[in-house]
Scaffold this motif. Structure first.
Motif, short mmCIF file in Angstrom:
data_model
loop_
_atom_site.label_atom_id
_atom_site.label_comp_id
_atom_site.label_asym_id
_atom_site.label_seq_id
_atom_site.Cartn_x
_atom_site.Cartn_y
_atom_site.Cartn_z
N THR A 142 0.84 -1.19 0.00
CA THR A 142 0.00 0.00 0.00
C THR A 142 0.88 1.25 0.00
O THR A 142 2.06 1.20 0.37
CB THR A 142 -0.93 0.03 1.23
N ASN A 187 -6.09 0.81 -7.17
CA ASN A 187 -6.74 0.39 -5.94
C ASN A 187 -6.86 -1.12 -5.87
O ASN A 187 -7.07 -1.78 -6.89
CB ASN A 187 -8.11 1.02 -5.81
N ARG A 188 -6.76 -1.66 -4.66
CA ARG A 188 -6.91 -3.09 -4.43
C ARG A 188 -8.38 -3.46 -4.52
O ARG A 188 -9.24 -2.70 -4.08
CB ARG A 188 -6.32 -3.45 -3.06
N GLY A 245 -10.17 -5.87 -3.01
CA GLY A 245 -10.87 -6.27 -1.79
C GLY A 245 -11.33 -5.11 -0.93
O GLY A 245 -12.49 -5.02 -0.56
N ASP A 246 -10.43 -4.17 -0.64
CA ASP A 246 -10.77 -3.08 0.28
C ASP A 246 -10.54 -1.69 -0.31
O ASP A 246 -10.61 -0.70 0.39
CB ASP A 246 -9.98 -3.22 1.58
N ASN A 247 -10.24 -1.62 -1.60
CA ASN A 247 -10.06 -0.35 -2.31
C ASN A 247 -8.89 0.46 -1.76
O ASN A 247 -8.88 1.69 -1.83
CB ASN A 247 -11.35 0.48 -2.27
N ALA A 248 -7.89 -0.21 -1.20
CA ALA A 248 -6.70 0.49 -0.71
C ALA A 248 -5.80 0.88 -1.88
O ALA A 248 -5.73 0.18 -2.88
CB ALA A 248 -5.93 -0.42 0.25
#
Length: 172
Positions: free
Chosen positions: A37, A102-103, A105-108
């Motif tokens: 991240t 963005n990821r 799963g969690d939009n990180a």
């Protein structure tokens, strides 16, 4: 209250954060690039760049200090071996952060953090740009004279013999 505490705690206790940064720094040194991240990458940059600077002086004390941070013999060996040779003349800025999006799963926010001197594709592009030279304009008199001579010396392409041959074949 925060009151002047500037670094990101990353939602962890001090010992967990130290272990996280130590493991990420070892992975970065061994693999030359890791995906993480953006917040962790920014903290990792502050953690690993002083260690790379310390690796420029290869003595027992600096090895012990770096080992106390990394806790990995392989990472220390790699850092004081290949990495310190490549960054010997660089005054700082050993890492690069490239944002990837963005990821799922969690939009990180995800990024790629890498060591600058170990990206072969960008180093090849820099050498290609360095080989090109800037050419200045010449005076028009010198440039036009050779071009006119070349045009005058080249013989014109003769199409006359080919054209009647095509007509003769059509008559038969």
């Amino acid at each position: 209250m925060r009151h002047g505490k500037k670094f990101n705690h990353l939602g962890r206790t001090a010992s967990h954060r130290a272990a996280l940064l130590s493991n990420m720094a070892s992975s970065l040194i061994l693999h030359k690039r890791i995906q993480t991240t953006v917040a962790k990458a920014k903290e990792l940059r502050k953690y690993v760049e002083p260690l790379i600077t310390k690796s420029k002086t290869d003595d027992t004390n600096s090895r012990r200090v770096v080992f106390s941070y990394l806790q990995s013999k392989e990472a220390v060996k790699e850092l004081f071996g290949t990495i310190s040779e490549k960054v010997a003349n660089r005054p700082g800025g050993y890492t690069r952060i490239i944002k990837l999006g963005n990821r799922l799963g969690d939009n990180a926010d995800i990024c790629l953090i890498e060591l600058v001197d170990f990206n072969e594709t960008l180093l090849a592009a820099v050498t290609e740009k360095a080989t090109k030279t800037r050419r200045s304009r010449r005076s028009t008199k010198k440039a036009d004279a050779p071009a006119a001579e070349v045009v005058a010396e080249t013989p014109a392409v003769e199409e006359a013999p080919e054209a009647p041959a095509a007509e003769e074949k059509s008559e038969e």
